[in-house]
Motif scaffolding. Structure first.
Motif, PDB file in Angstrom:
ATOM      1  N   GLU A  64       0.826  -1.200   0.000  1.00 47.34           N
ATOM      2  CA  GLU A  64       0.000   0.000   0.000  1.00 47.34           C
ATOM      3  C   GLU A  64       0.869   1.262   0.000  1.00 47.34           C
ATOM      4  OE1 GLU A  64      -3.054   2.718  -0.007  1.00 47.34           O
ATOM      5  OE2 GLU A  64      -2.971   0.613  -0.631  1.00 47.34           O
ATOM      6  N   ARG A  94       2.113   1.631  -3.515  1.00 53.78           N
ATOM      7  CA  ARG A  94       1.029   2.045  -4.415  1.00 53.78           C
ATOM      8  C   ARG A  94       0.690   3.516  -4.227  1.00 53.78           C
ATOM      9  NH1 ARG A  94      -3.963   3.388  -4.698  1.00 53.78           N
ATOM     10  NH2 ARG A  94      -4.133   3.389  -2.422  1.00 53.78           N
ATOM     11  N   SER A 139       1.345   1.208  -9.020  1.00 55.82           N
ATOM     12  CA  SER A 139       1.130  -0.240  -8.925  1.00 55.82           C
ATOM     13  C   SER A 139       2.413  -0.993  -9.257  1.00 55.82           C
ATOM     14  CB  SER A 139       0.030  -0.682  -9.894  1.00 55.82           C
ATOM     15  OG  SER A 139      -1.207  -0.116  -9.553  1.00 55.82           O
ATOM     16  N   SER A 173      -5.374 -15.682  -1.418  1.00 57.36           N
ATOM     17  CA  SER A 173      -6.179 -15.150  -2.515  1.00 57.36           C
ATOM     18  C   SER A 173      -7.631 -14.914  -2.130  1.00 57.36           C
ATOM     19  CB  SER A 173      -6.112 -16.095  -3.723  1.00 57.36           C
ATOM     20  OG  SER A 173      -6.625 -17.374  -3.383  1.00 57.36           O
ATOM     21  N   ALA A 189      -7.829  -8.995  -1.595  1.00 54.75           N
ATOM     22  CA  ALA A 189      -8.700  -8.695  -2.728  1.00 54.75           C
ATOM     23  C   ALA A 189      -8.815  -7.185  -2.945  1.00 54.75           C
ATOM     24  CB  ALA A 189     -10.078  -9.309  -2.510  1.00 54.75           C
ATOM     25  N   GLY A 190      -8.886  -6.426  -1.834  1.00 54.29           N
ATOM     26  CA  GLY A 190      -8.957  -4.975  -1.941  1.00 54.29           C
ATOM     27  C   GLY A 190      -7.705  -4.376  -2.545  1.00 54.29           C
ATOM     28  N   LEU A 245      -5.606  -5.888  -4.582  1.00 55.45           N
ATOM     29  CA  LEU A 245      -5.581  -6.242  -6.004  1.00 55.45           C
ATOM     30  C   LEU A 245      -6.501  -5.324  -6.810  1.00 55.45           C
ATOM     31  CD1 LEU A 245      -5.597 -10.151  -5.832  1.00 55.45           C
ATOM     32  CD2 LEU A 245      -3.659  -8.628  -6.224  1.00 55.45           C
ATOM     33  N   ALA A 246      -7.638  -4.974  -6.228  1.00 53.95           N
ATOM     34  CA  ALA A 246      -8.561  -4.074  -6.914  1.00 53.95           C
ATOM     35  C   ALA A 246      -7.958  -2.678  -7.076  1.00 53.95           C
ATOM     36  CB  ALA A 246      -9.879  -3.998  -6.144  1.00 53.95           C
ATOM     37  N   ASP A 247      -7.099  -2.278  -6.123  1.00 51.67           N
ATOM     38  CA  ASP A 247      -6.454  -0.969  -6.194  1.00 51.67           C
ATOM     39  C   ASP A 247      -5.264  -0.941  -7.151  1.00 51.67           C
ATOM     40  OD1 ASP A 247      -8.195   0.201  -4.401  1.00 51.67           O
ATOM     41  OD2 ASP A 247      -6.945  -0.230  -2.647  1.00 51.67           O
ATOM     42  N   CYS A 248      -4.863  -2.108  -7.641  1.00 49.54           N
ATOM     43  CA  CYS A 248      -3.723  -2.196  -8.568  1.00 49.54           C
ATOM     44  C   CYS A 248      -4.178  -2.895  -9.850  1.00 49.54           C
ATOM     45  CB  CYS A 248      -2.571  -2.969  -7.932  1.00 49.54           C
ATOM     46  SG  CYS A 248      -1.913  -2.250  -6.419  1.00 49.54           S
ATOM     47  N   PRO A 249      -5.102  -2.283 -10.598  1.00 50.89           N
ATOM     48  CA  PRO A 249      -5.714  -2.988 -11.726  1.00 50.89           C
ATOM     49  C   PRO A 249      -4.735  -3.306 -12.860  1.00 50.89           C
ATOM     50  CG  PRO A 249      -6.330  -0.669 -11.723  1.00 50.89           C
ATOM     51  CD  PRO A 249      -5.639  -0.923 -10.424  1.00 50.89           C
TER      52      PRO A 249
END
Length: 264
Positions: free
Chosen positions: A41, A44, A49, A60, A66-67, A69-73
């Motif tokens: 974080e 990021r 990312s 996983s 999961a959050g 991963l969503a912030d690093c598309p």
């Protein structure tokens, strides 16, 4: 979740394991590993990312991961078996996520303002703690001489807790040359030698020099410093751990600068 890598013979796993086992591989590959949600974080938020994120099979399914991963598309995601992930993480109870990041290029300009120079500080925990303290004290540059623990090794990254991403780091530098080029005062922190830290004016441009855990600062380097500085200690105590000494010196510097209106 996609394919889960289970083989230690996988080429990508071999390359990542090399980063953990050999600091020379970090320089050769020009990349390193950041372990855990906090470092990921921090990276990021300050940099962007990572190019690659590695997730453990059990991790996983965690909402926190999961959050992230969503912030690093834009990041590629690799899922690996838990045993392989433990080899990459290097901690007893890994959270289940790490990032693969590029090591920033070494700055090539002269240092101005306040900086820290480390002379053969070998312990990764000490180097990481000093980097963390330097960032918290508003230091911009840290210079590591030969013999220091690698700044971008996973152990130092864990100990620094994200400080790397707000510092300009130089490694394997000839510290004597750096001291000669520095356009301010250079202060060698010495155990039981020199002027008291608390009697100095520390409001200007300063290069703090901290030495090896056992032998201190090399005599030739200490001889180039503008001043030798010591922290007054109780009579029953000989010295402080280098990371603790750095914290005292850097925050006394920050305190004086803040009092004189130089707070950043």
């Amino acid at each position: 979740m996609g394919r889960i890598i289970t083989s230690r013979d996988n080429a990508a796993i071999k390359a990542l394991r090399a980063l953990v086992k050999d600091s020379r591989e970090i320089k050769r590959q020009g990349r390193t590993l950041i372990d855990g949600p906090h470092l990921l974080e921090c990276y990021r938020r300050r940099i962007g990312s990572p190019a690659l994120i590695v997730v453990s099979e059990s991790g996983s399914g965690k909402p926190e991961i999961a959050g992230l991963l969503a912030d690093c598309p834009g990041a590629e995601v690799m899922t690996v078996a838990d045993g392989l992930f433990r080899d990459l993480s290097g901690v007893a109870t890994p959270v289940g996520i790490l990032g693969v990041i590029d090591v920033p290029p070494t700055p090539d300009d002269d240092i101005r303002g306040r900086c820290v120079m480390l002379d053969a500080v070998q312990d990764a925990g000490n180097v990481g703690a000093i980097l963390r303290t330097a960032a918290a004290a508003g230091i911009g540059d840290v210079v590591l001489g030969p013999g220091c623990a690698g700044a971008w090794t996973p152990r130092v990254l864990r100990a620094a807790q994200g400080a790397h991403f707000s510092l300009r780091l130089r490694e394997d530098c000839a510290l004597e040359t750096m001291v000669r080029r520095f356009r301010g005062e250079s202060l060698a922190a010495m155990a039981g030698q020199g002027e008291s830290l608390f009697g100095l004016n520390l409001s200007g441009d300063i290069a703090w020099i901290f030495g090896n855990e056992g032998s201190g600062i090399a005599p030739g380097l200490a001889g180039l410093a503008t001043r030798r500085v010591t922290i007054p200690l109780a009579s029953s105590t000989e010295s402080l751990n280098v990371a603790a000494a750095a914290a005292v010196c850097l925050f006394e510097t920050k305190r004086q600068r803040d009092l004189r209106g130089g707070r950043k």
